[in-house]
Enzyme design. Structure first.
Site, PDB file in Angstrom:
ATOM      1  N   GLU A 167      19.193  40.632 -17.163  1.00  0.00           N
ATOM      2  CA  GLU A 167      19.795  42.187 -17.592  1.00  0.00           C
ATOM      3  C   GLU A 167      19.345  42.178 -19.653  1.00  0.00           C
ATOM      4  O   GLU A 167      18.700  41.681 -19.481  1.00  0.00           O
ATOM      5  CB  GLU A 167      21.344  42.464 -17.639  1.00  0.00           C
ATOM      6  CG  GLU A 167      21.118  42.428 -15.721  1.00  0.00           C
ATOM      7  CD  GLU A 167      20.052  43.084 -15.216  1.00  0.00           C
ATOM      8  OE1 GLU A 167      20.243  44.296 -15.453  1.00  0.00           O
ATOM      9  OE2 GLU A 167      20.177  42.587 -13.585  1.00  0.00           O
ATOM     10  N   LYS A 207      27.647  38.746  -5.551  1.00  0.00           N
ATOM     11  CA  LYS A 207      27.623  38.297  -4.798  1.00  0.00           C
ATOM     12  C   LYS A 207      28.230  37.461  -3.388  1.00  0.00           C
ATOM     13  O   LYS A 207      28.403  37.369  -2.686  1.00  0.00           O
ATOM     14  CB  LYS A 207      25.927  37.849  -5.348  1.00  0.00           C
ATOM     15  CG  LYS A 207      25.226  38.565  -6.123  1.00  0.00           C
ATOM     16  CD  LYS A 207      24.130  37.356  -6.842  1.00  0.00           C
ATOM     17  CE  LYS A 207      22.944  37.841  -7.569  1.00  0.00           C
ATOM     18  NZ  LYS A 207      22.410  37.673  -7.580  1.00  0.00           N
ATOM     19  N   GLY A 236      13.649  36.972 -11.721  1.00  0.00           N
ATOM     20  CA  GLY A 236      12.990  37.628 -12.074  1.00  0.00           C
ATOM     21  C   GLY A 236      12.214  39.191 -10.948  1.00  0.00           C
ATOM     22  O   GLY A 236      13.128  39.172  -9.867  1.00  0.00           O
ATOM     23  N   LEU A 289      15.457  35.263  -1.302  1.00  0.00           N
ATOM     24  CA  LEU A 289      15.820  34.270  -0.398  1.00  0.00           C
ATOM     25  C   LEU A 289      16.520  34.916   1.067  1.00  0.00           C
ATOM     26  O   LEU A 289      17.070  35.452   0.812  1.00  0.00           O
ATOM     27  CB  LEU A 289      16.719  33.596  -0.856  1.00  0.00           C
ATOM     28  CG  LEU A 289      16.490  32.513  -1.820  1.00  0.00           C
ATOM     29  CD1 LEU A 289      17.083  31.458  -2.532  1.00  0.00           C
ATOM     30  CD2 LEU A 289      15.164  31.268  -1.546  1.00  0.00           C
TER      31      LEU A 289
END
Length: 814
Positions: A659, A674, A789, A605
């Protein structure tokens, strides 16, 4: 009349002589043939005359004569005995010259001229007898009888008026079709031998073309003509079909070894076209050098010169002092030192110029002696000489009219990792040159070539990490090759590394790289990367970090300082300490490198790009909230549908959405990194420790042990999460793992969101971010999409990679 010249590589052996004879006799026009010595002969003669030991000198000479005798024997010439006697006579003559040279206290350059031109004399005699044996009317002409030269004996220049007088008084047999003459040698005004210097045989041929008003001059060598770059440096260098005299002279002056500037002078004077052709590729058209040309490329070629020294002279004496420059360059001219390039500041306080490295010691002594008084009075600073320098030059008539070429040239040098120390543009405006360090030449040269001649936009990838994301990225690069070529893009995988070893190849994007990596025992170090980069083989070199390694991210500043671009999916660096965060950006800015990391936050994104666009447009962001883990979005979506948490985690793990150790997702640290990166993009000066972080797993749950132990104990929390979701559902709400940044505070944790919340519908692996700003309030700007993914993450990395490509506004080479 035509003039043909054949170089030593064309006459290396008997096959070469026969091939040359074939080329000559294919022409019906009367021709003058000028030849060089056979390959390596002149070097051997140099070694012979300078060898002090008589026995060693005789051995060198004996081998040289034997090689020519063997050559004559193989050619089946009628006058073999005559040539053998000639060779025997030359051997005795050369031995007498050697004894005279070593017994005299004074060097006799006329004698050296006789010795060093013996190769041309012998090859011309052999070719003359070969043509006669084949039945062609030929005449051997001693160049010394025609070409008169002046100046230094070993570096003479032709006196065309005196030579023309001799030529016009020459009487040739009327039935002669081919005139064979040795190159390199001439005579001075007293009739003694002298040499025409470097590339003297080419110069000889050009002189004869001028004297006989030839309609063409052909220089036959072992290359197909003049290339737009050195084929030894650039594999894809292209042949130039035509080039003007002025461009060719500039190119030759700046290091193109195919032709020498002095060769062009005599033919330019009479407008005679000169063609450079390959003796071993007769069908190749070669390069035509003429008054004007059909090739309208704005930049014709890039060239370079190495082993250069850059001399800088500065001080108040230079300011408004009449004759200062004359003293500097007159002093150097007195010592026969050539100036290759001059660059002077507009203030006249300093001047710098380039000379050959071999002249550095003499230049230093000469300048210190010339300006000793000015230095004592501190009117001049100490002479600064920097050796181990190279000059890179672009040449073309487009430099006169076209805007922006100089800036593209200098930008290309900088992006190739070069520090530009001096710049000079010729008064003809046909060339622009820059002085850089020798060690920076290859990468800079490649980058300049790519800027002006490679119509493809190229990126060479060094992929670190080949797990799910790295392997998928390589697959995408491989599968997109045809599409990218259609867009004029060349994306090449040059190196692939895992945590232990690496493999490198010129086209890893076209081969199965896994066996190569499995068999490799090469360990990747920063020194290895530095050496690979300095090899000059790569264009737009870009490291792609597909790992989650702190050790790799700790090297980011070093990678950028080396000269790599950097694209990363690894969040560790951008969420490390603020001091390291700034250091990385300082390195990127200092070296003009790209540093892209869009996938740090939203996988594929465009979250960071969008935020940057908002800020650049003047918007002010007040707060952000988002679902920034595709893995947790997928897991919590399954739980909301009634699937126990333990089963949802197992399912996500099996599909590669988590993970290898799901605790790395469930503890929330990935999301914390993030949101910290997002906050820093908005200007926040925050550390990871400043985040209010609540793990998805409830307090008191024992998450220790191996991955298998953890997965076995996970059902213990299924009931806890069922209760939480049932409670939320009863309030028409949903549970989301949300990261937010509001009023300078960062928080991450499980939140209950109502139906009217912009994040309410996000699940099934989607990521989303809601931005509240001056422009978007009270209804936020929302970005959402699939965020879990390997495929989408690799796609986001690929998008960042393509951003490193230069934009092509002009096709400068067309």
């Amino acid at each position: 009349m035509k003039v043909l010249k054949f170089g030593g590589s064309s006459l290396a052996d008997s096959a070469g002589f026969l091939n040359v004879a074939k080329i000559i006799t294919a022409r019906t026009t009367r021709s003058i043939i000028t030849v060089s010595a056979t390959a390596n002969t002149t070097d051997t003669l140099h070694l012979f005359i300078e060898t002090d030991d008589e026995c060693a000198a005789k051995q060198l000479l004996s081998k040289l004569i034997a090689r020519h005798q063997e050559l004559v024997s193989e050619l089946d010439i009628e006058e073999t005995d005559l040539l053998f006697k000639l060779l025997q006579h030359q051997e005795q003559l050369l031995l007498r010259h050697w004894k005279e040279h070593h017994s005299s206290a004074v060097i006799n350059n006329h004698l050296l001229s006789e010795v060093l031109s013996t190769g041309e004399y012998l090859s011309s005699k052999i070719l003359f007898e070969l043509l006669k044996s084949k039945g062609f009317s030929s005449h051997w002409l001693d160049s010394r009888d025609i070409i008169t030269a002046t100046g230094p004996i070993l570096e003479s220049k032709v006196n065309l008026l005196a030579s023309d007088k001799k030529w016009r008084s020459l009487t040739l047999p009327s039935n002669v079709h081919y005139i064979i003459t040795p190159g390199f040698i001439a005579s001075d005004s007293s009739g003694e031998a002298c040499l025409l210097g470097r590339n003297g045989s080419d110069y000889s041929a050009a002189i004869f073309a001028n004297l006989c008003d030839a309609n063409a001059l052909e220089i036959w060598t072992d290359v197909c003509g003049i290339y737009n770059a050195d084929p030894k440096k650039i594999d894809q260098a292209q042949l130039i079909d035509s080039i003007s005299y002025r461009e060719a002279m500039e190119l030759a002056h700046h290091g193109a070894g195919v032709i020498h500037p002095k060769t062009i002078g005599p033919v330019r004077q009479k407008g005679i076209p000169l063609t450079v052709k390959n003796s071993f590729a007769l069908n190749e058209p070669g390069t035509v050098i003429a008054p004007s040309c059909s090739n309208h490329a704005k930049v014709k070629a890039v060239s370079s010169q190495s082993r250069i020294s850059l001399v800088s002279i500065s001080g108040s004496y230079l300011c408004d002092t009449y004759g200062a420059a004359q003293r500097i360059f007159g002093c150097l001219a007195h010592h026969h030192i050539s100036i290759i390039l001059i660059s002077q500041s507009s203030s006249e306080y300093s001047v710098c110029f380039a000379i050959r490295e071999q002249d550095e010691a003499i230049a230093r002594l000469a300048l210190n002696d010339e300006f000793s008084e000015e230095m004592v009075q501190h009117m001049l600073d100490p002479i600064d000489i920097r050796s181990n320098r190279s000059i890179v030059t672009i040449v073309g008539q487009g430099l006169i009219q076209e805007k922006g070429i100089s800036s593209k040239f200098l930008s290309a040098l900088s992006s190739g990792g070069a520090n530009i120390e001096a710049i000079a543009q010729g008064s003809s405006e046909l060339s622009i040159s820059a002085v850089i360090e020798d060690k920076q030449l290859l990468p800079a040269y490649h980058r300049v070539y790519a800027e002006f001649f490679d119509r493809k936009r190229q990126v060479d990838l060094f992929v670190l990490g080949c797990g799910n994301v790295g392997a998928e990225l390589i697959r995408q690069v491989q599968s997109q090759q045809s599409y990218l070529r259609g867009k004029g893009i060349s994306a090449n995988v040059r190196l692939i590394a895992n945590s232990q070893f690496y493999c490198d190849n010129t086209n890893l994007e076209n081969v199965d790289w896994r066996p190569l990596l499995e068999q490799s025992k090469q360990q990747l170090t920063n020194e290895t990367l530095h050496n690979l980069l300095n090899s000059g083989r790569y264009v737009n070199p870009t490291i792609v970090d597909c790992t989650c390694s702190e050790d790799v991210s700790a090297n980011y500043s070093d990678y950028l300082d080396m000269g790599f671009n950097l694209v990363t999916a690894n969040k560790k660096a951008n969420s490390s300490s603020m001091s390291n965060y700034r250091k990385i950006r300082q390195s990127a800015s200092r070296r003009f490198r790209h540093f892209f990391y869009e996938t740090n936050v939203g996988a594929g994104l465009p979250i960071l790009k969008t935020l940057d666009s908002l800020l650049c447009s003047g918007d002010k962001v007040h707060n952000i909230s988002g679902i920034l883990s595709g893995s947790l979005s997928y897991i919590l979506g399954l739980v909301e549908e009634g699937i126990p948490l333990s089963q949802a985690v197992s399912q996500a793990k099996a599909q590669g959405f988590t993970e290898p150790d799901p605790r790395d997702d469930l503890n929330g640290m990935d999301v914390a990194r993030k949101i910290l990166i997002l906050a820093r993009e908005l200007g926040a000066d925050l550390e990871l420790e400043d985040i209010l972080l609540d793990s998805l797993l409830p307090q008191g749950f024992n998450a220790s042990g191996s991955v298998d132990d953890f997965m076995k104990s996970l059902p213990d929390v299924d009931a806890h999460f069922k209760t939480l979701f049932d409670k939320a559902k009863s309030k028409n709400a949903s549970l989301k793992y949300v990261a937010s940044f509001e009023k300078g505070q960062l928080s991450v944790g499980l939140q209950q969101v109502s139906e009217d919340h912009p994040l309410y519908s996000i699940k099934d692996g989607e990521n989303a971010i809601a931005v509240y700003s001056d422009y978007y309030s009270p209804i936020p700007f929302v970005i959402k999409g699939y965020g879990a993914g390997a495929s989408v993450t690799a796609s986001g990395i690929f998008s960042d990679i393509l951003q490193t490509l230069p934009h092509r506004e002009l096709e400068l080479a067309s």
